[in-house]
Motif scaffolding. Sequence first.
Motif, PDB file in Angstrom:
ATOM      1  N   THR A   1      41.569  36.275  51.075  1.00  0.00           N
ATOM      2  CA  THR A   1      42.959  36.166  50.647  1.00  0.00           C
ATOM      3  C   THR A   1      43.892  36.787  51.674  1.00  0.00           C
ATOM      4  O   THR A   1      44.919  36.203  52.036  1.00  0.00           O
TER       5      THR A   1
ATOM      6  N   GLU B   1      58.525  30.358  41.354  1.00  0.00           N
ATOM      7  CA  GLU B   1      57.706  30.296  40.140  1.00  0.00           C
ATOM      8  C   GLU B   1      58.619  30.307  38.928  1.00  0.00           C
ATOM      9  O   GLU B   1      59.663  30.941  38.960  1.00  0.00           O
TER      10      GLU B   1
ATOM     11  N   GLY C   1      42.726  30.299  47.277  1.00  0.00           N
ATOM     12  CA  GLY C   1      43.106  30.398  45.876  1.00  0.00           C
ATOM     13  C   GLY C   1      44.520  30.884  45.640  1.00  0.00           C
ATOM     14  O   GLY C   1      44.882  31.245  44.528  1.00  0.00           O
TER      15      GLY C   1
ATOM     16  N   VAL D   1      47.357  29.050  46.372  1.00  0.00           N
ATOM     17  CA  VAL D   1      48.254  27.937  46.068  1.00  0.00           C
ATOM     18  C   VAL D   1      47.487  26.880  45.291  1.00  0.00           C
ATOM     19  O   VAL D   1      46.337  26.566  45.619  1.00  0.00           O
ATOM     20  N   VAL D   2      48.143  26.357  44.264  1.00  0.00           N
ATOM     21  CA  VAL D   2      47.560  25.306  43.438  1.00  0.00           C
ATOM     22  C   VAL D   2      48.531  24.134  43.414  1.00  0.00           C
ATOM     23  O   VAL D   2      49.739  24.327  43.246  1.00  0.00           O
TER      24      VAL D   2
ATOM     25  N   ARG E   1      49.801  20.414  41.815  1.00  0.00           N
ATOM     26  CA  ARG E   1      49.757  19.552  40.631  1.00  0.00           C
ATOM     27  C   ARG E   1      50.596  18.317  40.936  1.00  0.00           C
ATOM     28  O   ARG E   1      51.561  18.378  41.696  1.00  0.00           O
TER      29      ARG E   1
ATOM     30  N   GLN F   1      53.578  22.244  44.679  1.00  0.00           N
ATOM     31  CA  GLN F   1      52.757  23.400  45.010  1.00  0.00           C
ATOM     32  C   GLN F   1      53.260  24.611  44.238  1.00  0.00           C
ATOM     33  O   GLN F   1      54.471  24.814  44.114  1.00  0.00           O
ATOM     34  N   ARG F   2      52.309  25.390  43.717  1.00  0.00           N
ATOM     35  CA  ARG F   2      52.662  26.606  42.994  1.00  0.00           C
ATOM     36  C   ARG F   2      51.839  27.762  43.521  1.00  0.00           C
ATOM     37  O   ARG F   2      50.673  27.586  43.896  1.00  0.00           O
TER      38      ARG F   2
ATOM     39  N   ASP G   1      49.624  30.931  42.989  1.00  0.00           N
ATOM     40  CA  ASP G   1      48.738  31.412  41.934  1.00  0.00           C
ATOM     41  C   ASP G   1      48.962  32.916  41.801  1.00  0.00           C
ATOM     42  O   ASP G   1      48.389  33.718  42.545  1.00  0.00           O
TER      43      ASP G   1
ATOM     44  N   ASP H   1      48.077  34.876  39.470  1.00  0.00           N
ATOM     45  CA  ASP H   1      46.889  35.607  39.023  1.00  0.00           C
ATOM     46  C   ASP H   1      46.062  36.062  40.217  1.00  0.00           C
ATOM     47  O   ASP H   1      45.508  37.166  40.225  1.00  0.00           O
ATOM     48  N   ARG H   2      45.977  35.217  41.222  1.00  0.00           N
ATOM     49  CA  ARG H   2      45.231  35.574  42.440  1.00  0.00           C
ATOM     50  C   ARG H   2      45.938  36.708  43.171  1.00  0.00           C
ATOM     51  O   ARG H   2      45.304  37.647  43.657  1.00  0.00           O
TER      52      ARG H   2
END
Length: 109
Positions: free
Chosen positions: A9, A29, A60, A62-63, A65, A73-74, A76, A78-79
Amino acid sequence: MTQDDALATLAALAHPTRLDAFRLLVRHEPDGLPTGALVAASGLTQSTFSTHLAVLAKAGLVVARKSGRQQVQRADLDRLRALMTFLARDCCEGRAELCDPLLADLACC
């Protein structure tokens, strides 16, 4: 989070383009940003930027959808939280007084 996860990371964030992109996504976000907006903000070509985006995704951070015809792009969070918690716990060795100044800095902003 394991040490290997933390290193992966941190390595993903250890480039100005990737760090800037991640910071931009965090500021947007929870909605995220279309990939095209990230590319435009970076000033790079799409192919060059996609390489950086792939590194962030693999780590981990960027996620993506699908939203209609766009990829959004979002970050993450939590990461990010897991990384920050790992670092604080590891560095402070469970001694809250060592982390109090850090927490105070975070609370002020």
